[in-house]
Structures are given as structure tokens and as C-alpha cells.
Design a protein around this motif. Structure first.
Motif, short mmCIF file in Angstrom:
data_model
loop_
_atom_site.label_atom_id
_atom_site.label_comp_id
_atom_site.label_asym_id
_atom_site.label_seq_id
_atom_site.Cartn_x
_atom_site.Cartn_y
_atom_site.Cartn_z
N LYS A 195 31.25 62.85 43.27
CA LYS A 195 31.94 61.35 42.27
C LYS A 195 32.91 60.80 42.96
N TRP A 198 33.58 56.20 39.84
CA TRP A 198 33.28 56.77 39.09
C TRP A 198 33.63 56.62 37.66
N SER A 250 33.07 66.37 35.31
CA SER A 250 33.22 65.05 36.11
C SER A 250 31.91 64.08 35.08
N HIS A 297 25.01 57.22 38.23
CA HIS A 297 24.89 56.87 39.93
C HIS A 297 24.77 55.64 40.03
N ASP A 326 34.74 58.27 45.72
CA ASP A 326 34.40 56.64 46.00
C ASP A 326 33.68 57.07 47.28
N ARG A 377 27.53 52.90 39.47
CA ARG A 377 28.25 53.20 40.61
C ARG A 377 27.69 52.06 41.31
N SER A 402 32.12 53.99 35.91
CA SER A 402 30.31 53.78 36.33
C SER A 402 29.27 55.24 34.40
#
Length: 676
Positions: free
Chosen positions: A259, A480, A79, A511, A261, A514, A483
Motif C-alpha cells: 500500500k 491508498w 489495510s 489497485h 506509494d 490507485r 483508492s
């Protein structure tokens, strides 16, 4: 503590954290061993980019001291792949010389200096200088309980350290505020109940109205959206709203992010009867006070959570004085405003965003897929030479190259977009605060703290990123992904020093980005409790000025003369009198609204409990629909509250005017275009 992290190609990435953990024995050596052989210039040519990334993500290439799984905020390697690919791309662009090296130098903090700087930054230099400054006294008179405790804590630390150094005699806090208790405290303002605009109306209960989708970011309409919706309130300060927190509470050492939404909650901000206020709705003078109060509130908020608020102390920024890239935002805007008056976002940045919005939003992998390094370098040089001459051909710029230039502009800023000073605070709000609502509140205050140029530029950038995410179906870039790509460009910087937290903060910074993208509409709204305190500051300053005037001999003589004039016989019968709407004394509940750009420039309006700002605008529009000024057509008109206990305030169309009138009866009311 700071450390240098270099690979065999002498590339340095920097994340600034002045209060890093104690040095680990053998740390420098272990990190050098961590860099795979594939990072040498010779072997880099023989290995593909993907293979190097895989080695970077493998467990074998990362020793325990730097393991991303040991990060306080971490995710699985797959990720985070976009993040590390972007880091590699940034390193390569610096190696080929397309980006110039600009260094940020930090000044070590002396004992007591941090507290002295903090007091100056919150507008309380009077506590250091000993001068009786009205602004400082007015600010102190508005503080809540937790805010006053935060100020007192910093002032006590400052005085104690100075006494230890025996530099000079320091006034005791009891001498300043006239308290005799052995544990002096600042006088505070009650925090409950207060109206959202700063004036408590007797017996009045707040009336709530849901914010429309145009006024608030809706976080729960995407697929897989969360079922739980949380409500945010701006009426009471964030630090006062923290009611229970165990001092022995331990923060999770392995805070892991999801991750998806849907992992982010949906927040609803409800309008009070005073409506909502955006950052650009207040005057620069009042926004300066908002910044003072935000730093005090942020400090009190962190204190209430048992978290240390860390700040960097920047000594010198080396940057260019002209050009486009690598120029401080303030210098760049000063140059741009000579060309386009009123510009708030650098013209080159606006043009890059416009180019991508017009042709690149649906490009698959936009932001993620890098453009040609050689083309980007040539475009960079060509822009520097031709942009201000309006001879640059934008049609030749490919979308991925434009995205590369956009990210280069952000990285090349001499001081980071989110300011070097508060970068540690951004990291801390995620690593030390586990609840997203509390993270959002801390982030909100940090946005209020940003310089105007940084805040306006960041807002334009985040609005663009929101559009990129909205086109996920075509560009394959979800929240994600975006971000992951943006975080290294915002929070990892070039320079000559770094430390191990740089790599550990990968998921943390992603984060943060995000949160910035998802909740940007909330973050650029000024909390109403801060506006309340600004009103009280202005009222206290006005009262202090009035008291000073009363002791001025010249003013006393003038008052005596005016008193004698009032005692003269009344005008004889038949004398000319002015109609009520032209007299200065306007009846209770009636306001006179001025509209300089309308054919009918003023109007007296009787307010009732349901009159809104938009109703007054509609009435003026109706009566001036055929005779309005040419300058007004095509412009969005707003009702402004000017003077009294506020500098200037562009009112929310849904604001109930009788409530605003009671909060500021001395204000003038003007209809004019809203500042862009």
C-alpha cells in the motif's frame, strides 16, 4: 456464471463478471452462513458500525470460498478496512431508500456472437456483411503483425461457428484478401522503425526530450519514492513490444500489493520530435478510429500475454430520462449543453467537484468520513428540484455531505463510469498481469476505448482525487486511502445478480484506482503508434477515393477539359501575376499559417530543423500584440494541423514543425483556441 448474494436485509451488491469460475457445491449456502447475525436489521441497531466491520474482517465470518486471503490480488485485513467500511456505507444508503434501484440486464452470449460483435466494434463489419467498404479495407491495411493475428483469430472463430450452425455460406478469408495459402494471414504493416507520427523519414533517428512536469505525471517526487525509473515508449505498439513470453508461464495465485506509494514505479514518457497528443487534441472522427484500433490492440496485447479478454454483453440499461442522479451521462450532457453549450462534464458533477475543491480538500477524512444519511437524502431531493433553477443554496452543504453526494452520483449512473462492457477487462489486467508496466499499458488502451462522455467525466474525477492526495498532510488521505474509498463506488454496483468474485476483487479494484490516480496524465495521452495508424487509415481511404474518381465518367470529362485549358498559350507579357505567398504552390519547407482571430490573419513561415510550434505562436503574438481581436484576448492559442492525413490535430508546443510538415505536407495550419 452469475450468482445472487443477499444478506438478511435483502441488499444486493453486484460486480459484473460474466465468465466466473465453475459453481462450487454448496456455495449459496456457505455464503448465507458467512453473513454474521449482526447483519440482520434488528441486531444492526444494537451493534456499533465498527463492531460489525470487525466481524466482517474476522476469519470466523468468512468461509474459505470467499476468504479475501484467497483472492488473486489480496492484502491484509487492516489495510482493506477502509474498503469494507465504504461497502457498508453504500449498503446502508441503499437500505434507507436514498438511492433508487436500477438494474443492468445482460444478454447471454451465443456461439459466434461475441466474435461478430467484436468485428463490428473494431469497424470491420465488412467482414461480416461481405460489403466492400473503404473504411474496413483502410483499417486492415494499417494493422501490425500482432493486430492482424488478433483480427484473423476472431474472424476464423466467427466463420467456423457459422459453418457449424449452417446459417449461411460464409466467405473464406482467402477469398476476401486474395491469399492462397492454407493458413491465410492479413497483410501487415512493418512495426519497426516507424516515426511517432506515422511517417518514416529516411535515415532519421528519433530525438527524445524529457516531458516537463506540466506535461507528465511525476511519480517519484513523494517521500520514499522509488529509485528505479522506467521509460515508456509510444513509438511501437504495446503488443509488438512483448518479445518473450513463455506459453507455460503461470501467473501468481496470491499477488499481494504494497500500500505504500513508493511501491509504484516512476514512469517517464519522453517526447519525440512530434510531441505528445492528448485525448482532446484530435477530432471526433479520428478519435473514433483510435477507439477501433485500441480494441484491436488491446485484444492483441492480451493474446500476446496469453490472457483472455473478457467483455460483458449489456442488453438493456434502465435509467431515468430527466433529473440529475441516475440519468445516463449522454442524456445528462445533452440536457446540460442546452444550458451551457460545449459542456463535456455534467454540470452537477462539476459543481460538486468545485464545492469540494474550494472548501473540502483540507477536511480531515474527506471521502472517508460519511456525511449524515438524512442530510444527504434531503440535499439529493433538493438538488433535483432546484439545481437547474439556480436556486439551490450551496453554502448549506457540508463538505462530508458534498463528498457523499459526489459518490452517490457515480454509483447512481445507470451504466458504470468505466463501462459495464469492459469491467471484466479492468479486473483481469491486475489479476492476470503481474508487472505494473504491462498493467499500465492495458489500462491505457482501456481508457482509449471509453466513450467520450465517460472518459471526460472520469478525467475530471481523477484530477480531483489527485488534489485530495496532494493535501494528505491536512486531510490525512493518502493515495491508498483514497483508492480504498473510491473503488467500491466505481467497481461494485447494485443490481439483482452477483458472484463470489465481488469480495475477492477488493484489493484488485483498489489497485486499479490507485493506478488511475497516479498515472492519469499518461493514461490520457494518445499513444503515437495509434496516431500513426490513423494517418495511414486516412491516406488509404483517400487513395481509394481517388481510384474511384478516376473511373467516374463525369470526372474524366472534367479532367479532359482542364487539360485542354492548361495547354492554352501562356499569358502575354505584362499580364497580372500574383506574388508567391498568394499562389497555391508553396515552396518546399514553407508553410502558410492562418490566424483568423489575429489582426494579421496569415503568414508564410520558412521551417528549419529546429522550428517548433511554440516558435510560430510566439512570432504571431509578437507581430499582433497591439491589434489582436477582442475575442482572442484571455484565450490560450494553439497551432492546429488540419486536413491531409489527419482530421484535426492540436499540436504540442514542443513539436518540431518540419517533421510534422513532412508527415503531412497536404495539411493546413491554423492558430486558434484549443478546445477545452
Amino acid at each position: 456464471m452469475t450468482m445472487e448474494m443477499k444478506d438478511s436485509g435483502s441488499v444486493v451488491l453486484t460486480a459484473y463478471h460474466p465468465h466466473s469460475p465453475a459453481r462450487i457445491p454448496g456455495m449459496e449456502q456457505s455464503f448465507v452462513q458467512d453473513i454474521p447475525a449482526s447483519h440482520s436489521p434488528a441486531s444492526r441497531k444494537s451493534l456499533s458500525r465498527c463492531r460489525r466491520i470487525n466481524r466482517m474482517l474476522s476469519n470466523e465470518s468468512v468461509p474459505p470460498a470467499f476468504s479475501r486471503s484467497n483472492s488473486q490480488a489480496s492484502m491484509d485485513s487492516t489495510s482493506m478496512e477502509d474498503f469494507w467500511c465504504e461497502v457498508e456505507s453504500i449498503k446502508e444508503s441503499r437500505e434507507d431508500g436514498s438511492e433508487e434501484a436500477m438494474l443492468l440486464e445482460f444478454k447471454p452470449a451465443d456461439e459466434g456472437e461475441l466474435e461478430a460483435e467484436w468485428l463490428q466494434d473494431v469497424g470491420l463489419s465488412t467482414l461480416i456483411s461481405g460489403a466492400e467498404e473503404e473504411d474496413g479495407q483502410a483499417l486492415l491495411s494499417t494493422l501490425t503483425r500482432t493486430q492482424a493475428a488478433a483480427v484473423q483469430k476472431r474472424y476464423n472463430t466467427y466463420t467456423q461457428t457459422l459453418r457449424k450452425k449452417n446459417k449461411h455460406t460464409v466467405r473464406d478469408v482467402r477469398d476476401i484478401f486474395g491469399t492462397s495459402d492454407s493458413s491465410p494471414t492479413f497483410e501487415t504493416v512493418p512495426v519497426s522503425p516507424v516515426s511517432s507520427n506515422g511517417i518514416q523519414l529516411p535515415g532519421q533517428k528519433p530525438v527524445w526530450k524529457s516531458v516537463s512536469s506540466k506535461s507528465c505525471l511525476d511519480c517519484g517526487t513523494d517521500k520514499g519514492s522509488p529509485s528505479i525509473t522506467e521509460e515508456l515508449s509510444y513509438d511501437v505498439s504495446f503488443s509488438e513490444s512483448i518479445t518473450v513470453l513463455l506459453k507455460t508461464q503461470e501467473w501468481p495465485k496470491n499477488q499481494r500489493f504494497k500500500k505504500e506509494d513508493s511501491a509504484l514505479p516512476k514512469f517517464i514518457v519522453r517526447k519525440s520530435r512530434f510531441g505528445l497528443t492528448e485525448v482532446g487534441d484530435l477530432s471526433p472522427e479520428d478519435m473514433k478510429k483510435i477507439r477501433y484500433l485500441s480494441l484491436i490492440e488491446l485484444t492483441a496485447f492480451y493474446d500476446a500475454l496469453g490472457v483472455e479478454l473478457k467483455r460483458n454483453r449489456l442488453e438493456r440499461v434502465r435509467g431515468r430520462e430527466n433529473g440529475l442522479f441516475g440519468v445516463p451521462l449522454t442524456v445528462l450532457l445533452e440536457n446540460d449543453q442546452k444550458k451551457v453549450p460545449g459542456t463535456k462534464v455534467p454540470l452537477i458533477f462539476q459543481k460538486l467537484l468545485l464545492k469540494l475543491e474550494e472548501t473540502g480538500l483540507e477536511t480531515e477524512g474527506i471521502l472517508r468520513v460519511p456525511g449524515s444519511a438524512s442530510r444527504v437524502k434531503n440535499l439529493h431531493q433538493e438538488l433535483e428540484a432546484k439545481f437547474y433553477e439556480d436556486t439551490f443554496d450551496w453554502d448549506q452543504v457540508r463538505n462530508n455531505d458534498a463528498a457523499g453526494l459526489l459518490k452517490m452520483f457515480i454509483r447512481e449512473l445507470p451504466s458504470p463510469l468505466f463501462t459495464v462492457e469492459y469491467l471484466p477487462a479492468f479486473i483481469t489486467l491486475v489479476e492476470k498481469i503481474s508487472k505494473i508496466k504491462l498493467q499500465l499499458q492495458a489500462l491505457h488502451l482501456l481508457i482509449m476505448l471509453m466513450p467520450e462522455a465517460n472518459r471526460d467525466t472520469a478525467k475530471a474525477f481523477l484530477q480531483f482525487l489527485k488534489k485530495v492526495v496532494a493535501n494528505e498532510g491536512k486531510n490525512k488521505m493518502n493515495l491508498w486511502n483514497v483508492s480504498m474509498i473510491v473503488a467500491p463506488n466505481l467497481f461494485i454496483y447494485k443490481g439483482k445478480r452477483a458472484n463470489q468474485q465481488e469480495m475477492q476483487a477488493a484489493a484488485t479494484t483498489a489497485h486499479i484506482v490507485r493506478l488511475l490516480i497516479r498515472y492519469q496524465d499518461i493514461l490520457w495521452t494518445v499513444p503515437s503508434f495509434l496516431i500513426s495508424q490513423v494517418r495511414k487509415m486516412n491516406e488509404a481511404a483517400m487513395n481509394n477515393s481517388k481510384r474511384q474518381l478516376m473511373f467516374d465518367k463525369g470526372v474524366r470529362k472534367l479532367l479532359r477539359r482542364k487539360t485542354m485549358e492548361r495547354e492554352r498559350p501562356e499569358r502575354p507579357e505584362g499580364a497580372v501575376t500574383f506574388p508567391p505567398y498568394l499562389q497555391s504552390d508553396i515552396p518546399e519547407g514553407v508553410i502558410r499559417v492562418y490566424a483568423p482571430l489575429h489582426s494579421k490573419v496569415s503568414m508564410a513561415i520558412q521551417l528549419n530543423s529546429q522550428t517548433k510550434a511554440k516558435d510560430i505562436l510566439a512570432r504571431f503574438h509578437c507581430e499582433n500584440s497591439h491589434g489582436s481581436s477582442q475575442n482572442m484576448r484571455g484565450q490560450i492559442q494553439s497551432l492546429h494541423e488540419i486536413g491531409g492525413n489527419i482530421g484535426q490535430h492540436c499540436l504540442d508546443p514542443d513539436a518540431f514543425m518540419l517533421d510534422v510538415y513532412h508527415a503531412n505536407p497536404q495539411a493546413e495550419w491554423v492558430i486558434k483556441p484549443k478546445a477545452s
